[in-house]
Enzyme design. Structure first.
Site, short mmCIF file in Angstrom:
data_model
loop_
_atom_site.label_atom_id
_atom_site.label_comp_id
_atom_site.label_asym_id
_atom_site.label_seq_id
_atom_site.Cartn_x
_atom_site.Cartn_y
_atom_site.Cartn_z
N TYR A 142 0.82 -1.21 0.00
CA TYR A 142 0.00 0.00 0.00
C TYR A 142 0.86 1.27 0.00
O TYR A 142 0.38 2.35 -0.28
CB TYR A 142 -0.95 0.03 1.21
CG TYR A 142 -2.02 -1.05 1.20
CD1 TYR A 142 -2.31 -1.77 0.06
CD2 TYR A 142 -2.75 -1.34 2.35
CE1 TYR A 142 -3.27 -2.76 0.05
CE2 TYR A 142 -3.73 -2.32 2.35
CZ TYR A 142 -3.98 -3.03 1.20
OH TYR A 142 -4.94 -4.01 1.20
N LYS A 189 3.55 -15.37 2.24
CA LYS A 189 3.52 -16.07 0.96
C LYS A 189 4.97 -16.35 0.58
O LYS A 189 5.47 -15.94 -0.47
CB LYS A 189 2.80 -15.18 -0.08
CG LYS A 189 2.44 -15.86 -1.38
CD LYS A 189 1.31 -16.86 -1.26
CE LYS A 189 1.10 -17.58 -2.57
NZ LYS A 189 0.22 -18.74 -2.47
N ASP A 221 -2.92 -18.06 1.53
CA ASP A 221 -4.09 -18.71 0.90
C ASP A 221 -4.64 -19.80 1.81
O ASP A 221 -5.85 -19.93 2.01
CB ASP A 221 -3.73 -19.25 -0.49
CG ASP A 221 -2.34 -19.85 -0.58
OD1 ASP A 221 -1.57 -19.73 0.39
OD2 ASP A 221 -2.00 -20.46 -1.61
N ASP A 245 -5.09 -6.80 6.10
CA ASP A 245 -6.31 -6.07 5.73
C ASP A 245 -7.41 -7.08 5.40
O ASP A 245 -8.54 -7.01 5.90
CB ASP A 245 -5.97 -5.20 4.50
CG ASP A 245 -7.08 -4.23 4.16
OD1 ASP A 245 -8.05 -4.12 4.91
OD2 ASP A 245 -6.96 -3.57 3.09
N ASP A 249 -10.64 -8.64 8.16
CA ASP A 249 -12.06 -8.51 7.82
C ASP A 249 -12.74 -9.89 7.80
O ASP A 249 -13.86 -10.04 8.29
CB ASP A 249 -12.25 -7.84 6.45
CG ASP A 249 -12.41 -6.33 6.59
OD1 ASP A 249 -12.13 -5.82 7.70
OD2 ASP A 249 -12.80 -5.69 5.61
#
Ligand code: NAD
Length: 355
Positions: A142, A189, A221, A245, A249
């Site tokens: 980001y 990852k 994943d 992020d 959620d």
């Protein structure tokens, strides 16, 4: 202890829920012999209305001179037409960067009595869920370099981390695991991304100094599947900005109770900003129906992480648990046809159970 707390009630239900959280905090301070000085700070839509900007320099300075910040929520349809850089949400970004907050902590907890609210099957959540997600907040993709090719046919974003950025949040993960079940899962990852391999190397090196904490690793994943397949395997999840992020959620949705989940954002030192994970809920603002629990539990996090008052933090968490097991429900968590209480009464019921 003397505490100086900046209150940022904000917009929508913000003032109602912050009011209840302050009542609970005041009572806790009274029981345990602490003194609190508050200063009230305008941020978000309310600040746009008064001063034309979502966050004034003076407001940030007031927060910087406090020991901790308690925020309600900002935003609402009233300010939808405001241009991007003046939107109420800019106040959050301004506070986070101005206060140097690089760690976001979000617990995802399912209370057995509220397990019906979870979209997961009862056998999956039977053993209870109590996860703490630590998301890196100021680095990664980001904030990396991004751009487009001259012909506009391709674009790129860059995920970059330094060991120093990883170490400072990993430290918080290990320290918070010590206050919990002593288990950290680094989500990354590392089979593909070089930055993830740096996370693994750095965190595993640090893990040697925490022999009492179990450290394991999971690809993102797989983690997103495991959160719905077997969420009780997690204690503390540590992860970078974008993965955090998404996963935070997902984790909050599996609890099914947005009005119950607090959060903390921390930087160096002990100052932090504490807020519910939900927004300003303009649809129910001013009706005395909002659930103040997420904000009350944010105060518990504040006592734990900014003031190291573990006993006091647990007292609030236990009062919330006891209110829930005694059937105290605001409308959002009540079953159809079940009695429910208003915002103020919910606050009073929790306050009454503080010991
Ligand atoms: P929201 O979280 O405000 O509301 C989503 C739904 O959940 C609504 O139906 C609302 O009534 C309900 N809800 C939320 N909190 C509740 C509570 N404590 N008790 C009972 N019900 C509750 O999300 P939204 O509707 O997408 O956003 C509304 C505004 O809030 C927008 O302006 C958005 O930008 C802002 N927002 C602010 C923050 C923040 O300040 N940190 C976070 C998210 C959204």
């Amino acid at each position: 202890m003397d505490m100086h707390i900046a209150l940022v009630p904000g917009d929508g239900i913000g003032p109602e829920i912050v009011r209840e959280a302050v009542r609970v905090l005041d009572r806790t301070a009274e029981i345990y012999g602490h003194r609190i000085e508050y200063s009230e700070v305008d941020a978000g839509g309310v600040s746009i209305d008064k001063y034309g900007v979502p966050l004034r320099k003076e407001a940030l300075e007031e927060c910087l001179s406090s020991d901790a910040v308690l925020l309600g929520a900002v935003g609402g349809p009233k300010w939808d037409g405001v241009p991007g850089d003046k939107r109420p949400e800019k106040a959050l970004l301004g506070l986070r960067s101005g206060l140097g907050l690089y760690t976001n902590m979000r617990p995802a907890v399912i209370y057995p009595e509220l397990s019906d609210a979870s979209p997961l099957k009862s056998e999956i959540i039977a053993s209870g869920i109590d996860i703490l997600i630590l998301r890196e907040l100021t680095g990664g993709i980001y904030f990396g370099e991004r751009g487009r090719s001259e012909d506009g046919e391709s674009a790129y974003d860059t995920m970059s981390y330094s060991k120093a950025e990883i170490r400072r949040i990993a430290l918080k993960a290990f320290e918070s695991a010590r206050l919990r079940e002593g288990h950290v899962t680094l989500v990354d990852k590392a089979n593909v991304l070089e930055s993830s391999r740096l996370w693994r190397e750095t965190v595993s090196e640090m893990g040697k100094s925490y022999p009492d904490v179990t450290l394991d690793y999971m690809y993102v994943d797989n983690a997103s599947m495991q959160l719905v397949r077997n969420p009780s395997q997690f204690d503390v999840i540590l992860t970078e900005n974008m993965f955090g992020d998404i996963l935070s959620d997902e984790a909050s949705m599996i609890t099914g109770s947005i009005g119950m989940l607090p959060s903390a954002s921390l930087g160096d030192g002990t100052r932090g900003m504490y807020e519910p994970i939900h927004g300003s809920a303009p649809d129910i603002a001013g009706k005395n129906v909002a659930n103040p629990t997420a904000t009350i539990l944010s105060v518990a996090m504040m006592l734990r992480y900014s003031f190291s008052l573990e006993k006091e933090a647990r007292a609030i968490e236990n009062a919330v648990k006891s209110a829930i097991s005694d059937g105290v429900r605001t409308a959002d968590i009540a079953k159809k046809g079940e009695d429910h209480v208003g915002t103020d009464e919910c606050g009073s019921e929790i306050l009454r159970r503080l010991v």
